[in-house]
Scaffold this motif. Structure first.
Motif, short mmCIF file in Angstrom:
data_model
loop_
_atom_site.label_atom_id
_atom_site.label_comp_id
_atom_site.label_asym_id
_atom_site.label_seq_id
_atom_site.Cartn_x
_atom_site.Cartn_y
_atom_site.Cartn_z
N SER A 66 39.79 33.27 5.00
CA SER A 66 38.45 32.74 4.73
C SER A 66 37.66 33.66 3.80
O SER A 66 36.96 33.18 2.90
N THR A 71 35.07 29.56 0.68
CA THR A 71 34.44 28.24 0.75
C THR A 71 33.86 27.90 2.12
O THR A 71 33.26 26.85 2.30
N GLY A 72 34.05 28.80 3.09
CA GLY A 72 33.54 28.52 4.43
C GLY A 72 33.44 29.79 5.25
O GLY A 72 33.67 30.89 4.74
N TRP A 95 36.53 27.10 11.82
CA TRP A 95 36.10 27.32 10.44
C TRP A 95 35.25 26.14 10.02
O TRP A 95 35.51 25.00 10.40
N LYS A 97 32.97 24.54 6.49
CA LYS A 97 32.63 24.62 5.07
C LYS A 97 31.22 25.18 4.91
O LYS A 97 30.33 24.87 5.70
N GLU A 99 28.87 24.49 2.77
CA GLU A 99 27.78 23.52 2.55
C GLU A 99 27.30 22.92 3.87
O GLU A 99 26.11 22.64 4.01
N ARG A 100 28.18 22.73 4.83
CA ARG A 100 27.75 22.21 6.13
C ARG A 100 26.96 23.28 6.88
O ARG A 100 25.93 23.00 7.48
N ASP A 118 34.80 22.09 10.86
CA ASP A 118 35.78 21.31 10.10
C ASP A 118 37.18 21.50 10.69
O ASP A 118 38.02 20.60 10.62
#
Length: 194
Positions: A66, A71-72, A95, A97, A99-100, A118
């Motif tokens: 990660s 990206t997360g 994990w 993302k 953006e969430r 996710d």
């Protein structure tokens, strides 16, 4: 062998809000606590040394990937998530993302996160029955945002792969497990888990 989890059933006249349950967990920090969709409180015993070590290996491998991927973000087994059913769950590793995660307020990030990750991993310990873990994985798969889940059964050397809306896939004694397109480039080395 350690005992299985304790289930505390609450009278129907007593219910805790999400904030009250969070506070309940904070004042009982030494306990691993979850709440199911029926409002029952589940208190899990600590794992044995072997399971703890294997879980740390899983989380460590996920964390290294990660950090490189970017990206997360990852969560360990202490991270609580409030599902759409009202259940509060804490996967062994997970994990989400960025953006969430970034769409949540600071207060939401500091309490039980109000969305499902996710990706989730559950590791079966020596005292765990398989069926409740399978039910927990199926519960995750009904959540918005979930994309992939692994249930690792060290007893039988199997990895059950869960994807929303699909049949469960079972890998027998795999050397590695791929994060597929959800965690592009992540490969869990199972020699560190078995």
């Amino acid at each position: 062998m350690l005992s299985s989890s304790i289930v505390l059933r609450m009278p129907s006249t007593i219910s805790m809000t999400d904030d009250q349950f969070f506070e309940f967990c904070q004042v009982n920090r030494d306990l691993q606590i979850e709440r199911n969709k029926f409002g029952e409180i589940l208190i899990m015993p600590p794992t044995g040394g072997t399971t703890s070590n294997r879980n740390f290996s899983i989380a460590g491998q996920l964390y290294v990937w990660s950090e490189q991927d970017g990206t997360g973000i990852c969560f360990d087994s202490n991270g609580g998530f409030t599902l759409s059913t009202g259940a509060e769950r804490a996967p062994d590793a997970s994990w989400m993302k960025l953006e969430r995660w970034n769409s949540l307020s600071a207060e939401q990030q500091d309490k039980f996160v109000p969305i499902c990750p996710d990706f989730v991993i559950e590791l079966r310990s020596a005292s765990d029955n398989l069926k409740p873990l399978q039910e927990k994985m199926e519960e995750y798969m009904r959540e918005p945002g979930i994309q992939l889940g692994w249930l690792i059964d060290r007893k039988q050397r199997k990895v059950y792969i869960y994807r929303p809306g699909q049949e469960v896939e079972c890998l027998e004694n795999p050397d590695t497990v791929s994060g597929e397109s959800v965690l592009l480039g992540f490969v869990l080395n199972m020699s560190k888990v078995w």
